[in-house]
Design an enzyme around this catalytic site. Structure first.
Site, mmCIF file in Angstrom:
data_model
loop_
_atom_site.group_PDB
_atom_site.id
_atom_site.type_symbol
_atom_site.label_atom_id
_atom_site.label_comp_id
_atom_site.label_asym_id
_atom_site.label_seq_id
_atom_site.Cartn_x
_atom_site.Cartn_y
_atom_site.Cartn_z
ATOM 1 N N HIS A 156 -2.268 7.400 7.379
ATOM 2 C CA HIS A 156 -0.977 8.136 6.796
ATOM 3 C C HIS A 156 -1.771 9.569 6.324
ATOM 4 C CE1 HIS A 156 2.690 6.081 6.609
ATOM 5 N NE2 HIS A 156 1.987 4.974 5.955
ATOM 6 N N GLY A 205 0.833 -1.046 0.082
ATOM 7 C CA GLY A 205 0.133 0.058 -0.106
ATOM 8 C C GLY A 205 0.979 1.127 0.092
ATOM 9 N N CYS A 253 5.898 -0.536 7.239
ATOM 10 C CA CYS A 253 5.754 0.633 6.590
ATOM 11 C C CYS A 253 6.717 1.121 5.793
ATOM 12 C CB CYS A 253 5.317 1.685 7.655
ATOM 13 S SG CYS A 253 5.068 3.491 6.936
ATOM 14 N N LEU A 254 6.542 1.510 4.691
ATOM 15 C CA LEU A 254 7.746 2.048 3.605
ATOM 16 C C LEU A 254 8.443 3.252 4.316
ATOM 17 C CD1 LEU A 254 6.145 1.375 0.193
ATOM 18 C CD2 LEU A 254 7.668 -0.185 1.234
ATOM 19 N N HIS A 269 -4.391 1.369 7.966
ATOM 20 C CA HIS A 269 -2.734 1.937 8.115
ATOM 21 C C HIS A 269 -2.761 3.124 7.131
ATOM 22 C CE1 HIS A 269 1.750 1.256 7.905
ATOM 23 N NE2 HIS A 269 1.473 1.879 6.903
ATOM 24 N N GLU A 270 -3.304 3.068 5.815
ATOM 25 C CA GLU A 270 -3.305 4.150 4.957
ATOM 26 C C GLU A 270 -4.009 5.254 5.077
ATOM 27 O OE1 GLU A 270 -0.584 3.515 3.062
ATOM 28 O OE2 GLU A 270 -0.529 1.433 2.997
ATOM 29 N N GLN A 323 2.863 9.744 1.888
ATOM 30 C CA GLN A 323 4.292 9.188 1.877
ATOM 31 C C GLN A 323 5.088 9.831 0.796
ATOM 32 O OE1 GLN A 323 2.559 5.099 2.558
ATOM 33 N NE2 GLN A 323 4.406 4.983 3.469
HETATM 34 O O1 GNR Z 1 4.057 -2.609 2.791
HETATM 35 C C1 GNR Z 1 3.271 -2.858 3.582
HETATM 36 N N1 GNR Z 1 3.166 -3.709 4.385
HETATM 37 C C2 GNR Z 1 2.218 -3.784 5.421
HETATM 38 C C3 GNR Z 1 2.230 -4.931 6.277
HETATM 39 C C4 GNR Z 1 1.315 -4.893 7.087
HETATM 40 C C5 GNR Z 1 0.512 -3.649 7.552
HETATM 41 C C6 GNR Z 1 0.858 -2.528 6.888
HETATM 42 C C7 GNR Z 1 1.348 -2.545 5.844
HETATM 43 S S1 GNR Z 1 1.409 -1.237 4.592
HETATM 44 C C8 GNR Z 1 2.986 -1.176 3.992
HETATM 45 C C9 GNR Z 1 3.308 -0.348 2.950
HETATM 46 C C10 GNR Z 1 2.909 1.164 3.648
HETATM 47 O O2 GNR Z 1 3.743 1.893 4.485
HETATM 48 N N2 GNR Z 1 1.893 1.830 3.394
HETATM 49 O O3 GNR Z 1 1.601 2.987 4.019
HETATM 50 NI NI NI Z 2 2.934 3.014 5.592
#
Ligand code: GNR
Ligand code: NI
Length: 170
Positions: A137, A46, A91-92, A133-134, A51
């Site tokens: 952000h 995601g 998270c990236l 999660h997104e 980001q």
């Molecule tokens: O790549 C991602 N893997 C992930 C794994 C578990 C819960 C959430 C994520 S999102 C993350 C990519 C990211 O940072 N999205 O904002």
């Molecule tokens: Ni993230």
């Protein structure tokens, strides 16, 4: 198509709150294409516009194994949620760290698609975690905010050290 730069914790720009997209136009579509390319290249499931330093409410997701099922959510809103479930998140923008976070197990959302059409989606498991999660952000929130101050501080110090090394080697 272009690869965008992903901001990393503790960058203050990750704390900005994104605003609603007013009209889904060609510029929006180009951004979505670039976000998808950036997400695939970074091997993420995601990516939120925040980001890549764009303060608009746009999310791309692809949880498929084959990486051939992109989902785009514009102005996403959770319309119902239930249950609680803990799972490991990464998270990236916090590269290399994985921690358990509590999320709603089951959610229903509404959003606009790439063509600006309203749709609803029901999600559970990784998709539900990823959407929550997104959306965080877009509101300037990171998964590390759910951890203890001590854990968050340790992650911050380690990342800053890596970021300093990267800066000095270019
Ligand atoms: O790549 C991602 N893997 C992930 C794994 C578990 C819960 C959430 C994520 S999102 C993350 C990519 C990211 O940072 N999205 O904002
Ligand atoms: Ni993230």
């Amino acid at each position: 198509m272009s690869i965008l730069t992903i901001l990393e914790f503790p960058d203050d720009r990750l704390r900005k709150k994104a605003v609603d997209v007013k009209t889904v136009d060609d510029k929006t579509k180009k951004l979505i294409t670039d976000m998808l390319e950036t997400m695939y290249q970074a091997k993420g499931v995601g990516l939120a516009a925040t980001q890549v330093n764009i303060q608009q409410r746009i999310i791309v997701i692809d949880i498929s194994e084959e990486k051939n099922a992109p989902i785009c959510l514009i102005n996403p809103e959770i319309i119902s949620k239930d249950g609680k479930k803990e799972s490991e998140e990464g998270c990236l923008s916090v590269p290399g760290f994985y921690e358990k976070v509590n999320r709603c197990e089951h959610i229903r959302i509404k959003a606009l698609d790439r063509d600006g059409r309203l749709f609803e989606l029901e999600a559970q498991d990784l998709l539900a975690v990823c959407i929550q999660h997104e959306i965080d952000h877009l509101n300037g929130k990171l998964f590390v905010d759910y951890l203890s101050t001590l854990k968050r501080q340790r992650i911050k110090t380690k990342l800053q050290k890596i970021q300093r090394m990267e800066k000095n080697s270019t």
